[in-house]
Each structure stands twice: as structure tokens, then as C-alpha cells.
Design a protein around this motif. Structure first.
Motif, PDB file in Angstrom:
ATOM      1  N   ASP A  17       0.463   6.406  -1.825  1.00  0.00           N
ATOM      2  CA  ASP A  17       0.461   7.832  -1.471  1.00  0.00           C
ATOM      3  C   ASP A  17      -0.221   8.063  -0.131  1.00  0.00           C
ATOM      4  O   ASP A  17       0.261   8.836   0.698  1.00  0.00           O
ATOM      5  CB  ASP A  17      -0.265   8.658  -2.540  1.00  0.00           C
ATOM      6  N   VAL A  18      -1.354   7.403   0.081  1.00  0.00           N
ATOM      7  CA  VAL A  18      -2.088   7.557   1.337  1.00  0.00           C
ATOM      8  C   VAL A  18      -1.242   7.063   2.505  1.00  0.00           C
ATOM      9  O   VAL A  18      -1.148   7.720   3.548  1.00  0.00           O
ATOM     10  CB  VAL A  18      -3.441   6.807   1.277  1.00  0.00           C
ATOM     11  N   ILE A  19      -0.595   5.914   2.341  1.00  0.00           N
ATOM     12  CA  ILE A  19       0.217   5.342   3.421  1.00  0.00           C
ATOM     13  C   ILE A  19       1.408   6.241   3.740  1.00  0.00           C
ATOM     14  O   ILE A  19       1.704   6.515   4.905  1.00  0.00           O
ATOM     15  CB  ILE A  19       0.653   3.906   3.081  1.00  0.00           C
ATOM     16  N   VAL A  20       2.093   6.745   2.713  1.00  0.00           N
ATOM     17  CA  VAL A  20       3.214   7.666   2.941  1.00  0.00           C
ATOM     18  C   VAL A  20       2.705   8.929   3.628  1.00  0.00           C
ATOM     19  O   VAL A  20       3.351   9.464   4.541  1.00  0.00           O
ATOM     20  CB  VAL A  20       3.945   7.993   1.621  1.00  0.00           C
ATOM     21  N   GLY A  21       1.521   9.391   3.228  1.00  0.00           N
ATOM     22  CA  GLY A  21       0.928  10.565   3.867  1.00  0.00           C
ATOM     23  C   GLY A  21       0.684  10.353   5.349  1.00  0.00           C
ATOM     24  O   GLY A  21       0.817  11.285   6.151  1.00  0.00           O
ATOM     25  N   TRP A  49       4.400   4.259  13.195  1.00  0.00           N
ATOM     26  CA  TRP A  49       3.685   3.003  13.394  1.00  0.00           C
ATOM     27  C   TRP A  49       2.223   3.189  13.029  1.00  0.00           C
ATOM     28  O   TRP A  49       1.593   4.166  13.433  1.00  0.00           O
ATOM     29  CB  TRP A  49       3.828   2.537  14.843  1.00  0.00           C
ATOM     30  N   LEU A  50       1.676   2.244  12.280  1.00  0.00           N
ATOM     31  CA  LEU A  50       0.287   2.341  11.833  1.00  0.00           C
ATOM     32  C   LEU A  50      -0.689   2.367  12.997  1.00  0.00           C
ATOM     33  O   LEU A  50      -1.715   3.049  12.922  1.00  0.00           O
ATOM     34  CB  LEU A  50      -0.076   1.180  10.907  1.00  0.00           C
ATOM     35  N   GLU A  54      -4.918   7.115  12.745  1.00  0.00           N
ATOM     36  CA  GLU A  54      -6.343   6.860  12.531  1.00  0.00           C
ATOM     37  C   GLU A  54      -6.583   6.400  11.096  1.00  0.00           C
ATOM     38  O   GLU A  54      -5.854   6.780  10.176  1.00  0.00           O
ATOM     39  CB  GLU A  54      -7.149   8.146  12.781  1.00  0.00           C
ATOM     40  N   GLY A  55      -7.620   5.596  10.897  1.00  0.00           N
ATOM     41  CA  GLY A  55      -8.059   5.216   9.555  1.00  0.00           C
ATOM     42  C   GLY A  55      -7.138   4.268   8.825  1.00  0.00           C
ATOM     43  O   GLY A  55      -7.055   4.314   7.599  1.00  0.00           O
ATOM     44  N   THR A  56      -6.459   3.391   9.557  1.00  0.00           N
ATOM     45  CA  THR A  56      -5.512   2.482   8.908  1.00  0.00           C
ATOM     46  C   THR A  56      -6.007   1.036   8.875  1.00  0.00           C
ATOM     47  O   THR A  56      -5.271   0.159   8.437  1.00  0.00           O
ATOM     48  CB  THR A  56      -4.143   2.532   9.621  1.00  0.00           C
ATOM     49  N   TRP A  58      -7.979  -0.537   6.947  1.00  0.00           N
ATOM     50  CA  TRP A  58      -7.996  -1.123   5.604  1.00  0.00           C
ATOM     51  C   TRP A  58      -6.616  -1.655   5.208  1.00  0.00           C
ATOM     52  O   TRP A  58      -6.522  -2.654   4.489  1.00  0.00           O
ATOM     53  CB  TRP A  58      -8.499  -0.108   4.577  1.00  0.00           C
ATOM     54  N   ILE A  59      -5.566  -1.012   5.694  1.00  0.00           N
ATOM     55  CA  ILE A  59      -4.206  -1.461   5.377  1.00  0.00           C
ATOM     56  C   ILE A  59      -3.956  -2.815   6.033  1.00  0.00           C
ATOM     57  O   ILE A  59      -3.447  -3.746   5.401  1.00  0.00           O
ATOM     58  CB  ILE A  59      -3.160  -0.426   5.842  1.00  0.00           C
ATOM     59  N   MET A  60      -4.334  -2.929   7.292  1.00  0.00           N
ATOM     60  CA  MET A  60      -4.112  -4.191   8.011  1.00  0.00           C
ATOM     61  C   MET A  60      -4.960  -5.312   7.425  1.00  0.00           C
ATOM     62  O   MET A  60      -4.489  -6.450   7.326  1.00  0.00           O
ATOM     63  CB  MET A  60      -4.423  -3.983   9.497  1.00  0.00           C
ATOM     64  N   VAL A  61      -6.186  -5.013   7.010  1.00  0.00           N
ATOM     65  CA  VAL A  61      -7.024  -6.036   6.366  1.00  0.00           C
ATOM     66  C   VAL A  61      -6.345  -6.540   5.098  1.00  0.00           C
ATOM     67  O   VAL A  61      -6.274  -7.749   4.847  1.00  0.00           O
ATOM     68  CB  VAL A  61      -8.438  -5.484   6.073  1.00  0.00           C
ATOM     69  N   ARG A  62      -5.812  -5.639   4.294  1.00  0.00           N
ATOM     70  CA  ARG A  62      -5.113  -6.041   3.064  1.00  0.00           C
ATOM     71  C   ARG A  62      -3.908  -6.911   3.390  1.00  0.00           C
ATOM     72  O   ARG A  62      -3.679  -7.938   2.777  1.00  0.00           O
ATOM     73  CB  ARG A  62      -4.668  -4.795   2.297  1.00  0.00           C
ATOM     74  N   ILE A  63      -3.110  -6.479   4.369  1.00  0.00           N
ATOM     75  CA  ILE A  63      -1.925  -7.246   4.763  1.00  0.00           C
ATOM     76  C   ILE A  63      -2.327  -8.647   5.216  1.00  0.00           C
ATOM     77  O   ILE A  63      -1.722  -9.637   4.802  1.00  0.00           O
ATOM     78  CB  ILE A  63      -1.139  -6.506   5.877  1.00  0.00           C
TER      79      ILE A  63
END
Length: 183
Positions: A17-21, A49-50, A54-56, A58-63
Motif C-alpha cells: 500500500d505504501v509503495i503504491v501510494g 521511479w523510486l 522521498e522516504g524510499t 527502506w524499499i531499496m534495502v529490502r530489494i
């Protein structure tokens, strides 16, 4: 699918949900092809594009963590970087969003060095019809898991497509990992 690594739960539904937002925070760009070309017969989607959001981090760390583990246990490719921004794609029924059969290796500066492609399913499969991510790593065609938060990692030379969305909208997160040329 031996040449495809599947993640059952790369991101939680709340994280999806956060990513789609993030994609909805500003206008989406019309999806193009490598080297900036566009052909709506081949690809019809909207992108964010991520790196532009701002505030992304954490997504790249997970990836990066997911890719590192999968590469260590499954692919063992020589990887050097994530040279391109991950992209959030929206495939909407109002224009039959789709992407025909293709591989992710191309002539561009980064596209020529793509080694692995990761696609994460962000939408609930009940929110759309059509929009199947299909891969052809061998003589057969295999559909990726549609469970929200699931994902696949595959060699970027693997043929794949997104079938036309006929109702609703499908969101996905894609990124590429780069390295020296295959030998």
C-alpha cells in the motif's frame, strides 16, 4: 521454474500500500522502451521511479537483501550494482495496459549490463483482471504468483510479458541488477 527464483512474501500488504501510494504522490510518466522510444502496441503503462520519491530507502534495502540471498543460493551471477532506479508500473484497464513479450537486455548504457530482473506484485489480484506476468524461461510459459507482495527474480534475458489488463488496475515494482557481460 529452475531459472526463476520466487519470493512468497517480499513485501507485506501494508508495505505494498505504501509503495503504491508513492506512485500516486505525483503524475505518472508514460512508459517507454530502452533509449526513450515509445510504442503503445508493445507497452502501455504508467511509471513512477523510486529515486524520484522521498522516504524510499527502506524499499531499496529490502530489494538488495532479497537479491543478495537469491543470487547467493540460486544464480551465482557476477553482480556489481543497481544502476537504475526501481520503477512502479501501473497497468490500467482504461487503455488495456500491457507489455508484450520482451527481454530486459537492450542497447542502452544500463540495459546492456542488466543481469537480473526483479518484479514484485503490489496489487491484490481481486483488484484487476488480466495483467498476468508470464515468463518463458524454457519451452513453456509460466505465470508468476499473483499474491500481493510476492515477487520473482530471473535472468534479464528471460522472455516475459504482462497480458492486457481488462478490468481495474495492476501495480508492480520492477528493478534490475547489473554486472559484467555474460560469457
Amino acid at each position: 521454474m529452475l531459472s526463476v527464483y520466487a519470493f512468497d512474501a517480499a513485501f507485506s500488504p501494508a508495505e505494498c500500500d505504501v509503495i503504491v501510494g508513492l506512485a500516486g504522490d505525483s503524475a505518472l510518466a508514460d512508459a517507454g522502451l530502452v533509449r526513450g522510444g515509445a510504442n503503445h502496441n508493445l507497452r502501455r503503462a504508467d511509471l513512477a521511479w523510486l529515486d524520484d520519491r522521498e522516504g524510499t530507502d527502506w524499499i531499496m534495502v529490502r530489494i538488495m537483501d532479497l537479491v543478495a540471498e537469491a543470487n547467493r543460493t540460486h544464480f551465482d551471477f557476477a553482480l556489481t550494482e543497481f544502476g537504475e532506479s526501481p520503477q512502479i508500473a501501473r497497468y490500467g484497464a482504461e487503455r488495456q495496459g500491457h507489455f508484450t513479450w520482451h527481454s530486459d537486455i537492450g542497447d542502452g548504457v544500463f540495459a546492456a549490463r542488466r543481469k537480473l530482473t526483479m518484479v514484485i506484485q503490489l496489487s491484490d489480484p481481486a483488484d484487476y483482471e488480466g495483467g498476468a506476468l508470464e515468463l518463458q524461461p524454457d519451452a513453456g510459459v509460466h505465470a508468476a504468483n499473483r499474491t500481493r507482495g510476492s515477487g520473482v527474480l530471473f535472468p534479464s534475458f528471460t522472455l516475459h510479458r504482462v497480458t492486457p489488463v481488462t478490468q481495474g488496475e495492476r501495480f508492480s515494482l520492477s528493478t534490475w541488477v547489473h554486472g559484467p557481460a555474460f560469457r
